[in-house]
Scaffold this motif. Structure first.
Motif, short mmCIF file in Angstrom:
data_model
loop_
_atom_site.label_atom_id
_atom_site.label_comp_id
_atom_site.label_asym_id
_atom_site.label_seq_id
_atom_site.Cartn_x
_atom_site.Cartn_y
_atom_site.Cartn_z
N GLY A 262 -46.39 15.92 85.05
CA GLY A 262 -45.22 17.72 84.77
C GLY A 262 -44.32 16.73 84.33
O GLY A 262 -44.08 15.62 83.90
N LYS A 263 -43.69 17.92 83.86
CA LYS A 263 -42.06 17.41 83.41
C LYS A 263 -41.70 16.69 84.29
O LYS A 263 -40.97 15.63 83.82
CB LYS A 263 -41.72 19.00 82.64
CG LYS A 263 -39.83 18.51 82.14
CD LYS A 263 -39.73 19.61 81.75
CE LYS A 263 -37.93 19.40 81.56
NZ LYS A 263 -36.86 19.65 82.56
N ASP A 264 -41.63 16.74 85.36
CA ASP A 264 -40.38 16.08 86.35
C ASP A 264 -41.59 14.51 86.76
O ASP A 264 -40.40 13.75 87.11
CB ASP A 264 -40.43 17.22 87.45
CG ASP A 264 -39.66 18.68 87.58
OD1 ASP A 264 -39.63 18.54 86.68
OD2 ASP A 264 -39.99 18.42 88.36
N ALA A 318 -37.91 24.44 80.53
CA ALA A 318 -37.60 24.28 81.87
C ALA A 318 -38.64 23.23 82.06
O ALA A 318 -38.84 22.69 82.86
CB ALA A 318 -37.36 25.54 82.75
N LEU A 319 -39.91 23.85 82.61
CA LEU A 319 -41.37 23.53 82.94
C LEU A 319 -41.80 22.19 82.00
O LEU A 319 -42.63 21.40 82.54
CB LEU A 319 -42.33 25.24 82.53
CG LEU A 319 -41.54 25.45 83.56
CD1 LEU A 319 -42.67 26.90 83.76
CD2 LEU A 319 -40.94 25.38 84.95
N LEU A 320 -41.66 21.64 80.18
CA LEU A 320 -43.13 21.42 80.58
C LEU A 320 -42.45 20.28 78.88
O LEU A 320 -42.91 19.78 79.05
CB LEU A 320 -43.45 22.48 78.92
CG LEU A 320 -44.36 23.23 79.39
CD1 LEU A 320 -44.90 24.40 78.56
CD2 LEU A 320 -45.62 23.29 80.02
N GLY A 321 -40.80 19.81 78.52
CA GLY A 321 -40.57 19.06 78.03
C GLY A 321 -41.38 19.00 76.54
O GLY A 321 -42.00 19.28 75.69
N GLN A 322 -40.80 17.04 76.62
CA GLN A 322 -42.12 16.55 75.45
C GLN A 322 -43.06 16.76 75.18
O GLN A 322 -43.15 16.99 74.09
CB GLN A 322 -41.55 15.35 75.32
CG GLN A 322 -41.71 14.15 75.85
CD GLN A 322 -41.75 13.30 76.61
OE1 GLN A 322 -41.67 12.18 75.30
NE2 GLN A 322 -41.95 12.57 77.00
N PRO A 375 -50.01 22.27 84.21
CA PRO A 375 -48.41 22.91 84.49
C PRO A 375 -48.79 24.33 84.96
O PRO A 375 -47.41 25.17 84.48
CB PRO A 375 -47.57 22.71 83.03
CG PRO A 375 -48.40 22.42 82.13
CD PRO A 375 -49.99 21.60 82.71
N TYR A 376 -50.04 24.58 84.65
CA TYR A 376 -50.78 26.41 84.49
C TYR A 376 -50.22 26.74 85.76
O TYR A 376 -49.64 28.10 84.92
CB TYR A 376 -52.05 26.07 84.81
CG TYR A 376 -52.19 25.45 83.21
CD1 TYR A 376 -52.10 25.45 82.27
CD2 TYR A 376 -52.95 24.01 83.45
CE1 TYR A 376 -52.96 24.39 81.16
CE2 TYR A 376 -53.89 23.55 82.40
CZ TYR A 376 -53.17 22.89 80.98
OH TYR A 376 -53.74 22.08 80.30
N PRO A 377 -50.04 27.31 87.30
CA PRO A 377 -49.27 27.64 87.67
C PRO A 377 -47.43 28.03 87.42
O PRO A 377 -47.56 29.34 88.05
CB PRO A 377 -49.24 26.85 89.09
CG PRO A 377 -50.55 25.91 89.15
CD PRO A 377 -50.52 25.79 87.72
N ASP A 378 -46.46 26.84 86.89
CA ASP A 378 -45.83 27.24 87.05
C ASP A 378 -45.61 28.12 85.69
O ASP A 378 -44.61 29.12 85.79
CB ASP A 378 -45.01 26.13 86.83
CG ASP A 378 -45.23 24.45 87.74
OD1 ASP A 378 -45.21 25.77 89.33
OD2 ASP A 378 -44.88 23.89 88.72
N ILE A 379 -46.37 28.16 84.47
CA ILE A 379 -45.82 28.40 83.70
C ILE A 379 -46.79 30.37 83.32
O ILE A 379 -45.88 30.97 83.46
CB ILE A 379 -47.22 27.78 82.26
CG1 ILE A 379 -46.37 26.85 81.71
CG2 ILE A 379 -47.38 29.13 81.22
CD1 ILE A 379 -48.10 26.21 80.92
N ALA A 380 -47.50 30.40 84.52
CA ALA A 380 -48.05 31.57 84.77
C ALA A 380 -47.53 32.51 85.91
O ALA A 380 -47.09 33.82 84.99
CB ALA A 380 -49.50 31.40 85.97
N GLN A 381 -46.80 31.65 86.41
CA GLN A 381 -45.51 31.97 87.24
C GLN A 381 -44.58 32.80 86.14
O GLN A 381 -44.01 34.06 86.49
CB GLN A 381 -44.80 30.94 88.41
CG GLN A 381 -45.45 31.60 89.47
CD GLN A 381 -45.76 30.20 90.52
OE1 GLN A 381 -44.80 29.27 90.58
NE2 GLN A 381 -46.97 29.53 91.25
N ALA A 382 -44.40 32.03 85.54
CA ALA A 382 -42.76 31.93 84.93
C ALA A 382 -43.34 33.59 84.43
O ALA A 382 -42.40 34.81 83.44
CB ALA A 382 -42.37 31.21 83.79
#
Length: 529
Positions: A262-264, A318-322, A375-382
């Motif tokens: 993930g991005k982080d 915020a969630l994905l980056g480069q 990163p799919y759960p984070d995208i879906a929550q957004a």
């Protein structure tokens, strides 16, 4: 944190203690951390998932390949020459001399013919890539045949753009299988499928030694490989579900490479002097698929409203980056005819107006199937939060990848979030997937992405078929450009991003080749310094 031991006596001797205790991978083994729970089969006639295609690219060869830096340049792999006849339907391939499979059996034109024939006759999920050329179980042995030990003849049902045919033969499903080995393990006329699901029968740089579902893949160098020998004898892929765990394993030295970060994790690893970050543009598209079996999703106004309810740039930043670039059409940048129109952004008023036009001013309830890896759960929550502003109640159904694909292929999902990787480098691969659905019935042989979305599109289907038969390159590109723009607002998908793969590795290893597609990542050049 779980620790894993590698199966097999030879490698157990090198790894007499668990991975986490060694804090360093063996000198003769490259260890890769990534999720591999998507694997259903490792038979090239059947497999159709990310991890299995990566494995296949390193255990099998195909007749043709292409320049990874310029995909317009077709090059030979097992074939040393190829041509098409004046009728536009008859193709001839001359194979290189002296090639061997990992078993020691010679690679012949008969093996190439058998491999393509078994794809058509078995008719597993990826068979449409080959059968779209007019091959059937009844005619394939006549239309695909070896005329001598080194010559393969292939006769298509109609004349197509020759580049289209050549690109099909670069696809995973066109891998050349050791026919003698497959026939030795054949049971009840399965062309060795039961055995090849769990073993490899190719001529690539590596041989599959073991696959433990949801745990590991182990490959060893092919002693009969016809090209340059792999620089590292063993590749061991650990199933690591969590990106945070993969980062810790990489930093501790328990793995050499970490993927699906993930991005982080990428940002943190980039600051570590012991880690290097490797990137490569991919043709993969992250998208939402809308199943029109859901009553609300039948409305084109609803599907367009959902596009206007996504904060593309906010999610990316915020969630994905480069690893992600906003992309909203079905052809990735780099493909013939691709357009980069990006009209959609978050616009609540426009979305509410469209919902009102559809007779759903108060919104509706719907479920989204989401892989349970970053990163799919984070995208879906957004997306869930932004859709809620228009009264849309989105429920997340988080599943492992095997469950995701099973439901998706059975059309059981309302909305599907994942990425699409092109099956070959011709624009027809995505045009057919997203804009063709010749038969929306449950028993159709061509189960495209449009079919999985229950999107009935006879006029678009005819246009897609016309585009693939156009031999003038400029005219063909224009046809694909028009297709993308004509369905931009009405299709059963919301295309979100085109990906750039980001892989982290230890500073003391290097050499992973990352190509433009999911089946052009190669391990044979990886070396420990």
């Amino acid at each position: 944190m779980r620790t894993f031991l590698v199966a097999g006596a030879a490698i157990l001797a090198a790894l007499s203690v668990p991975w986490a205790a060694t804090a360093k991978t063996p000198a003769n083994t490259i260890v890769i951390a990534q999720p591999i729970d998507d694997i259903i089969s490792l038979d090239p006639a059947e497999e159709f998932e990310l991890s299995s295609e990566q494995e296949n690219a390193n255990t099998y060869d195909r007749l043709l390949s292409y320049d990874l830096q310029d995909v317009s340049k077709i090059r030979g792999l097992l074939a040393e020459s190829w041509s098409v006849g004046a009728d536009g339907k008859t193709y001839t391939f001359k194979l290189r001399q002296g090639l061997k499979f990992a078993s020691g059996n010679p690679v012949t034109a008969a093996d190439a013919a058998y491999s393509l024939q078994r794809v058509v006759i078995l008719n597993k999920t990826p068979a449409f890539i080959i059968t779209q050329l007019g091959f059937t179980a009844d005619n394939v042995r006549d239309r695909i045949r070896a005329t001598d030990a080194s010559t393969l003849a292939l006769e298509t049902g109609e004349a197509y753009a020759p580049s289209f045919v050549y690109y099909l033969l670069t696809a995973t499903v066109a891998s050349v299988v050791d026919s003698k080995l497959a026939q030795e393990h054949e049971k009840d006329g399965d062309f060795g499928n039961g055995w090849l699901r769990l073993n490899s029968g190719g001529s690539g740089p590596y041989v599959l030694k073991s696959w433990k579902p949801r745990e590991s893949l182990l490959l060893e160098a092919n002693p009969n490989y016809w090209g340059e020998a792999p620089k590292t004898p063993r590749i061991f892929i650990r199933h690591v579900q969590e990106a945070a765990t993969a980062r810790l394993l990489l930093e501790s030295g328990d793995v050499d490479y970490a993927r699906s970060l993930g991005k982080d994790q990428v940002e943190a690893l980039a600051k570590n002097p012991d880690i290097r970050i490797q990137t490569a543009p991919k043709g993969n598209l992250l998208y939402l698929g809308f199943n029109q079996a859901h009553p609300a999703l039948k409305h084109p106004e609803v599907r367009e409203a959902l596009r206007w309810l996504i904060d593309y740039e906010g999610i990316r930043t915020a969630l994905l980056g480069q690893g992600y670039t906003t992309h909203q059409t079905f052809l990735p940048n780099g493909f013939l005819g691709a357009v980069d129109d990006t009209p959609f952004h978050f616009d609540l008023d426009k979305a509410k107006d469209l919902l009102k036009q559809a007779g759903l001013p108060d919104g509706f309830s719907v479920t989204i199937d989401v892989p349970n890896v970053a990163p799919y759960p984070d995208i879906a929550q957004a997306i869930q939060a932004s859709w809620a502003q228009a009264g849309i109640k989105l429920t997340l159904n988080q599943l492992d990848l095997k469950q995701i694909f099973t439901r998706y292929r059975a059309r059981e999902q309302d909305i599907f979030l994942y990425f699409w990787g092109p099956d070959y480098q011709d624009p027809h691969t995505n045009a057919q997937a997203f804009a063709e659905n010749p038969d929306n019935g449950p028993n159709t042989r061509t189960k495209t992405v449009a079919w999985r979305a229950n999107w009935e599109i006879p006029e678009l289907t005819a246009r897609v078929e016309a585009a693939v038969r156009e031999t003038d390159t400029a005219k063909r590109a224009a046809l694909y450009q028009a297709l993308q723009r004509d369905i931009l607002h009405s299709s059963s998908y919301a295309f979100l991003y085109q990906t750039t793969e980001v892989v982290a590795h230890r500073a003391e290893v290097d050499g992973l080749v990352l190509g433009p597609s999911i089946d052009t990542d190669f391990w044979a050049s990886i070396v420990k310094k």
